[in-house]
Design an enzyme around this catalytic site. Structure first.
Site, PDB file in Angstrom:
ATOM      1  N   PRO A   2       8.821  16.006  17.759  1.00 19.90           N
ATOM      2  CA  PRO A   2       7.417  16.445  17.862  1.00 19.90           C
ATOM      3  C   PRO A   2       6.861  16.842  16.500  1.00 19.90           C
ATOM      4  CG  PRO A   2       8.898  17.904  19.099  1.00 19.90           C
ATOM      5  CD  PRO A   2       9.750  16.881  18.441  1.00 19.90           C
ATOM      6  N   GLU A   3       5.652  16.433  16.238  1.00 15.31           N
ATOM      7  CA  GLU A   3       4.967  16.834  15.013  1.00 15.31           C
ATOM      8  C   GLU A   3       3.945  17.918  15.352  1.00 15.31           C
ATOM      9  OE1 GLU A   3       3.798  14.267  12.007  1.00 15.31           O
ATOM     10  OE2 GLU A   3       5.299  12.737  12.386  1.00 15.31           O
ATOM     11  N   LYS A  59       5.724  24.280  12.710  1.00 14.90           N
ATOM     12  CA  LYS A  59       6.234  23.546  13.875  1.00 14.90           C
ATOM     13  C   LYS A  59       6.955  24.481  14.836  1.00 14.90           C
ATOM     14  CE  LYS A  59       7.289  19.183  11.802  1.00 14.90           C
ATOM     15  NZ  LYS A  59       7.991  17.908  11.950  1.00 14.90           N
ATOM     16  N   HIS A 101      20.840  20.271  30.799  1.00 18.42           N
ATOM     17  CA  HIS A 101      20.506  20.672  29.430  1.00 18.42           C
ATOM     18  C   HIS A 101      19.494  21.813  29.384  1.00 18.42           C
ATOM     19  CE1 HIS A 101      22.670  17.064  28.422  1.00 18.42           C
ATOM     20  NE2 HIS A 101      21.762  16.304  28.988  1.00 18.42           N
ATOM     21  N   ARG A 120      19.510  17.177  23.099  1.00 17.67           N
ATOM     22  CA  ARG A 120      20.253  16.931  21.860  1.00 17.67           C
ATOM     23  C   ARG A 120      20.594  18.212  21.111  1.00 17.67           C
ATOM     24  NH1 ARG A 120      18.163  11.960  18.512  1.00 17.67           N
ATOM     25  NH2 ARG A 120      20.077  12.507  17.444  1.00 17.67           N
ATOM     26  N   ARG A 178       3.205  18.658 -10.133  1.00 19.41           N
ATOM     27  CA  ARG A 178       4.400  18.198  -9.417  1.00 19.41           C
ATOM     28  C   ARG A 178       4.643  16.715  -9.655  1.00 19.41           C
ATOM     29  NH1 ARG A 178       6.427  22.181  -6.071  1.00 19.41           N
ATOM     30  NH2 ARG A 178       4.871  23.803  -5.673  1.00 19.41           N
ATOM     31  N   ARG A 287      12.855   8.583   3.812  1.00 18.93           N
ATOM     32  CA  ARG A 287      12.036   8.466   5.016  1.00 18.93           C
ATOM     33  C   ARG A 287      11.320   7.121   5.041  1.00 18.93           C
ATOM     34  NH1 ARG A 287      11.010  13.398   7.324  1.00 18.93           N
ATOM     35  NH2 ARG A 287      10.528  12.126   9.136  1.00 18.93           N
TER      36      ARG A 287
END
Ligand code: ZN
Length: 297
Positions: A2-3, A59, A101, A120, A178, A287
């Site tokens: 999930p974002e 998050k 679970h 998980r 940066r 990524r």
């Protein structure tokens, strides 16, 4: 995984359903991984507390707790839930069979249960102590960003800035000097918290910025465009999610979250919606990264 928009949707959905309820009893499962706080201490702190509200921080899903009036005066801690890869929060009647679970069950005063289910086991449950409301989360955070967050409700605060509310000035300042790629900078949770792979790629496409561009070399006007694109993409996804909240946390645990239609993410080789060039997939900072080689510079 999930974002930010999904976490926001879950937090809102849970808040609408259980705000104001008292936690009558707590059951915690025997698997150790989900518990960042010792389970017995967690159960003791949660039992008897009232849920004042549920909200998203980065998050994380933060439960603001209160003691019952007349109970001990010590302030209640916060309960902090991270969904990890597959974690879900379900609000169901207590006679609905517990799915496999299930790692935590909060019995609520309405007779319903709040359940944390995670196949998980990358999700995490923790207590954030009430006494540590000021500046305890991450001492590496720059001073100016702390004071800039003074308006945020106290207590748990992640390491980075909140992408939905950060000003364009503060956003641009995050990347000054940066050398790392802008995509990696967007994903760095100590800079911005909650931005994941999908919305990093989508916002860079909308802003016309190549993901590998060193963050510190991007002009202020282009960073302003990225700031606007990132907030627009996240808000649109939250609005879509809002319409499916009831499905997301329903008794059957059905995932009803509708995803924003992606313009680049997961569209390798398909034509760019703007110029028709095939979307290119690369690996950046480990990524998977999607971009239009023509529209993003
Ligand atoms: Zn294009």
């Amino acid at each position: 995984m999930p974002e930010l928009p999904e976490v926001e949707t879950v937090a809102r959905g849970v808040n609408e359903r259980i705000r104001g309820e008292r936690i009558e009893a707590v059951w915690l499962g025997g698997k150790p991984e989900p518990f960042k706080t010792e389970p017995a201490a967690m159960a003791a702190a949660l039992t008897g507390a009232r849920i004042a509200g549920v909200r998203r921080v980065g998050k994380h899903i933060v439960f603001d707790l209160e003691r019952e009036p007349g109970a001990e005066a010590s302030p209640a801690p916060q309960w902090v839930v991270h969904l990890g890869m597959t974690g879900r929060l379900l609000v169901v009647d207590r006679d609905v069979p517990r799915p496999k679970h299930t790692h935590a069950v909060l019995s609520l005063s309405s007779g319903r249960e709040l359940r944390f289910v995670d196949a998980r086991r990358f999700g995490r449950l923790a207590l954030h102590p009430a006494t540590a409301a000021e500046g305890d989360t991450d001492t590496t955070e720059p001073e100016e960003s702390r004071s800039a967050q003074a308006g945020v409700p106290g207590g748990f605060r992640g390491p980075g800035r909140e992408p939905l509310t950060i000003s364009v000035e503060d956003f641009a300042a995050l990347f000054r000097g940066r050398k790392l790629a802008i995509k990696a900078a967007l994903l760095n949770q100590s800079l911005l918290q909650g931005v994941g792979n999908i919305y990093a790629d989508e916002s860079l496409f909308r802003a016309g910025i190549r993901p590998a561009t060193p963050a510190g070399r991007i002009a202020r006007t282009r960073l302003a465009r990225l700031h606007a694109a990132l907030q627009a993409v996240l808000r649109a996804a939250i609005e879509l999610g809002g319409s499916s909240v009831s499905d997301y946390v329903d008794a059957a645990g059905v995932r009803g979250f509708f995803q924003l239609e992606h313009k680049v993410y997961g569209r390798e080789g398909k034509p760019c919606t703007v110029c028709g060039a095939p979307i290119r997939r690369t690996i950046l900072g480990g990524r998977s990264t999607h971009a239009c080689p023509h529209c993003q510079r």
